[in-house]
Design an enzyme around this catalytic site. Structure first.
Site, mmCIF file in Angstrom:
data_model
loop_
_atom_site.group_PDB
_atom_site.id
_atom_site.type_symbol
_atom_site.label_atom_id
_atom_site.label_comp_id
_atom_site.label_asym_id
_atom_site.label_seq_id
_atom_site.Cartn_x
_atom_site.Cartn_y
_atom_site.Cartn_z
ATOM 1 N N VAL A 36 0.824 -1.219 0.000
ATOM 2 C CA VAL A 36 0.000 0.000 0.000
ATOM 3 C C VAL A 36 0.854 1.264 0.000
ATOM 4 C CG1 VAL A 36 -1.914 -1.120 1.206
ATOM 5 C CG2 VAL A 36 -0.198 0.132 2.536
ATOM 6 N N GLU A 37 2.170 1.114 0.051
ATOM 7 C CA GLU A 37 3.023 2.306 0.060
ATOM 8 C C GLU A 37 3.817 2.373 -1.254
ATOM 9 O OE1 GLU A 37 4.488 3.519 4.054
ATOM 10 O OE2 GLU A 37 3.710 1.600 4.730
ATOM 11 N N MET A 38 5.052 1.883 -1.260
ATOM 12 C CA MET A 38 5.853 2.014 -2.477
ATOM 13 C C MET A 38 5.817 0.746 -3.335
ATOM 14 S SD MET A 38 8.847 4.202 -0.601
ATOM 15 C CE MET A 38 9.926 4.638 -1.959
#
Lengths: 349, 349
Positions: free
Chosen positions: A136-138
């Site tokens: 969900v981030e990078m």
């Protein structure tokens, strides 16, 4: 004029005697609990802050190609122009997905005892590996990162300079070590409160001193102490009264996920309060936008105290003296991609 | 040794005579077609680059709260650390939506005759208003922007300083004017080619001079000339041979959408080629990642010429001499949101 409670009147009278024994006493008490932010980065065991490594770490901090999409860098959520975070309730990452918790500031993070709201990373190097890989981030991977970095000669050279004597310096671990080295330089010294701790009684005005006295007298310092005014250990959110699910969502049991110990349910690292006026919204849920409201919630949930408006105002005035000098950041120039650089992937897998 | 075509041998022999009449002739020809990037920002009619306005414009350029989500700033897609663009085929914006065209570099954009791939904005101020409002980019509105900026006293003060004598200086138009003022400072002087144009014959090596000669002799300069080596006027993409739909998508008719004139179908502004090695992928579609391939496509589609490998190599070597000194950018500190600042909206409407 509204009625002032005894404690406020007392603190005010202390203030009036600035420079006197009473004022010195406040300063002395504060110095027993807090420490100023140092003017130079701290020494990190096993990670010497060499110029090459700090330069590399800064490039990596601003490097969107550490993310699968080539859009998101560390600075996206830990924005050095916005107090070191993103001013969002929870961060937006790969595929516009939302993370589960509010992004903590990178400024002075080196002074925290551990990283993340649940302390699951023991240091900044360990922390740096998390968001890079989180879906969900990078949404990248160690392999992809290493392939990406090795595709650009400028990075290979900088890793070699930063990690001399290593056979294969371009590694995911070394990426994290370099980022830690750079982040250790992101400190904000010389807040009014630091000048006060160093002996300048005029660095805080009367309301701010009143707030400081309240902050210590009411017990805020049980959790928020040290150089970062927090960030040192773990406490249940809702120690006295559990706040509603809007502030303390039931699905996030905090440190319990790390230790799997029942007593760690809803336990979080006490927030470091440096530059707190710059990093709304507040709490791990990012549910509260006003610093006044956050202080008030802390009063009821952690101390079992209904702080009145004047008390909240004074404490907030004190908290605003924790805003230091922001680091000067010259935007780094990143090398161009080559034919060997993996292409961006923006799909959500 | 592979056989070299006549033109290459000729150019090489010209190179050998560097400093001689022949070399001076190449320099003279180049100076008739191109201009060096100036070392200081140009004068913009009606927009004096005062320090206050440039400071404000820089803050706005880095200000993610100009977007509805509070995540996307001008710098997200026009990254000053990545050659002034995002190194993506097409940009990712609000809600992870993709834009229709490749983001052009902001560096030296002030020297373009008009902005956007279809020239629909006559200057950078007009341009700046586009992405802020586009639903697939920053997805904000003039009202929301003005409310946001007026919610922070630091911005009100900077607008007052930047637009003295105006009754209500915090406007959407002034936002754009300030951004234009900042962007006008994002120029990259002192490329090897600029030093060459100024008389330093040794600033280009033999291959680069060969590439320059080819670039002029083969007719590239019909579209790519002036200070930005392009960016001055409009031409049909596929003048001789229309490339495939992967490079020239049928749905994007370019300047036709602006002028609604049949002859403007698939017409685009000739790309400015300054710092072109830093701004892959190429073309309005962002379909081509290699500069060699882009040059080759231009040969067939625009010139009706199959450039051979050596020719492509020389032209690419020349194009790489267009990389100038990147601007030094100190990251601006943005003021904290206040209770009046509209909250971020991350939903796609």
């Amino acid at each position: 004029m509204t009625k002032r409670p005894l404690i406020t009147a007392l603190a005010l009278s202390l203030g009036v005697m600035a420079g006197s024994a009473a004022a010195d006493e406040l300063m002395e008490r504060a110095n027993a609990i807090f420490e100023p932010v140092p003017q130079t980065p701290p020494v990190i065991d096993g990670n010497e802050l060499t110029p090459a490594k700090v330069t590399l770490g800064k490039m990596l901090f601003f490097e969107p190609r550490l993310s699968a999409s080539h859009l998101i860098s560390c600075n996206t959520c830990h924005n050095v122009g916005l107090g070191g975070d993103d001013e969002l309730a929870v961060s937006i990452g790969h595929g516009w997905q939302k993370g589960p918790r509010n992004a903590p500031t990178v400024f002075n993070a080196v002074f925290n005892a551990a990283q993340f709201w649940d302390g699951r990373a023991e240091d900044l190097a360990e922390q740096a590996k998390g968001p890079v890989q989180a879906g969900v981030e990078m949404s990248s991977s160690p392999d992809r990162v290493v392939t990406t970095l090795k595709s650009m000669p400028e990075y290979i050279e900088l890793f070699e300079e930063s990690f001399p004597g290593q056979d294969d310096p371009v590694t995911f671990d070394n990426m994290a070590v370099a980022i830690e080295a750079y982040e250790a330089t992101l400190i904000t010294p010389d807040a009014p409160f630091d000048r006060y701790l160093r002996g300048d009684a005029s660095a805080l005005n009367e309301t701010e001193k009143e707030g400081l006295a309240l902050f210590m007298d009411r017990g805020c310092t049980a959790c928020h102490s040290g150089v970062n005014v927090g960030g040192q250990s773990y406490f249940p959110f809702g120690l006295v009264t559990r706040p509603g699910g809007d502030i303390l969502p039931e699905g996030d049991k905090g440190r319990f996920a790390v230790t799997e110990t029942a007593s760690d349910e809803y336990v979080f690292r006490a927030s470091p309060l440096r530059n707190i006026e710059l990093t709304a919204p507040y709490f791990h849920s990012g549910a509260i936008w006003s610093l006044e409201e956050a202080v008030s919630v802390m009063g009821t949930s952690q101390l079992g105290t209904e702080l009145n408006d004047d008390e909240v105002k004074s404490i907030v005035a004190f908290l605003k003296t924790l805003t230091g000098e922001m680091p000067e950041v010259r935007y780094p120039q990143l090398p161009p991609s080559t034919s060997k650089t993996p292409r961006p992937v923006d799909m959500v897998l």
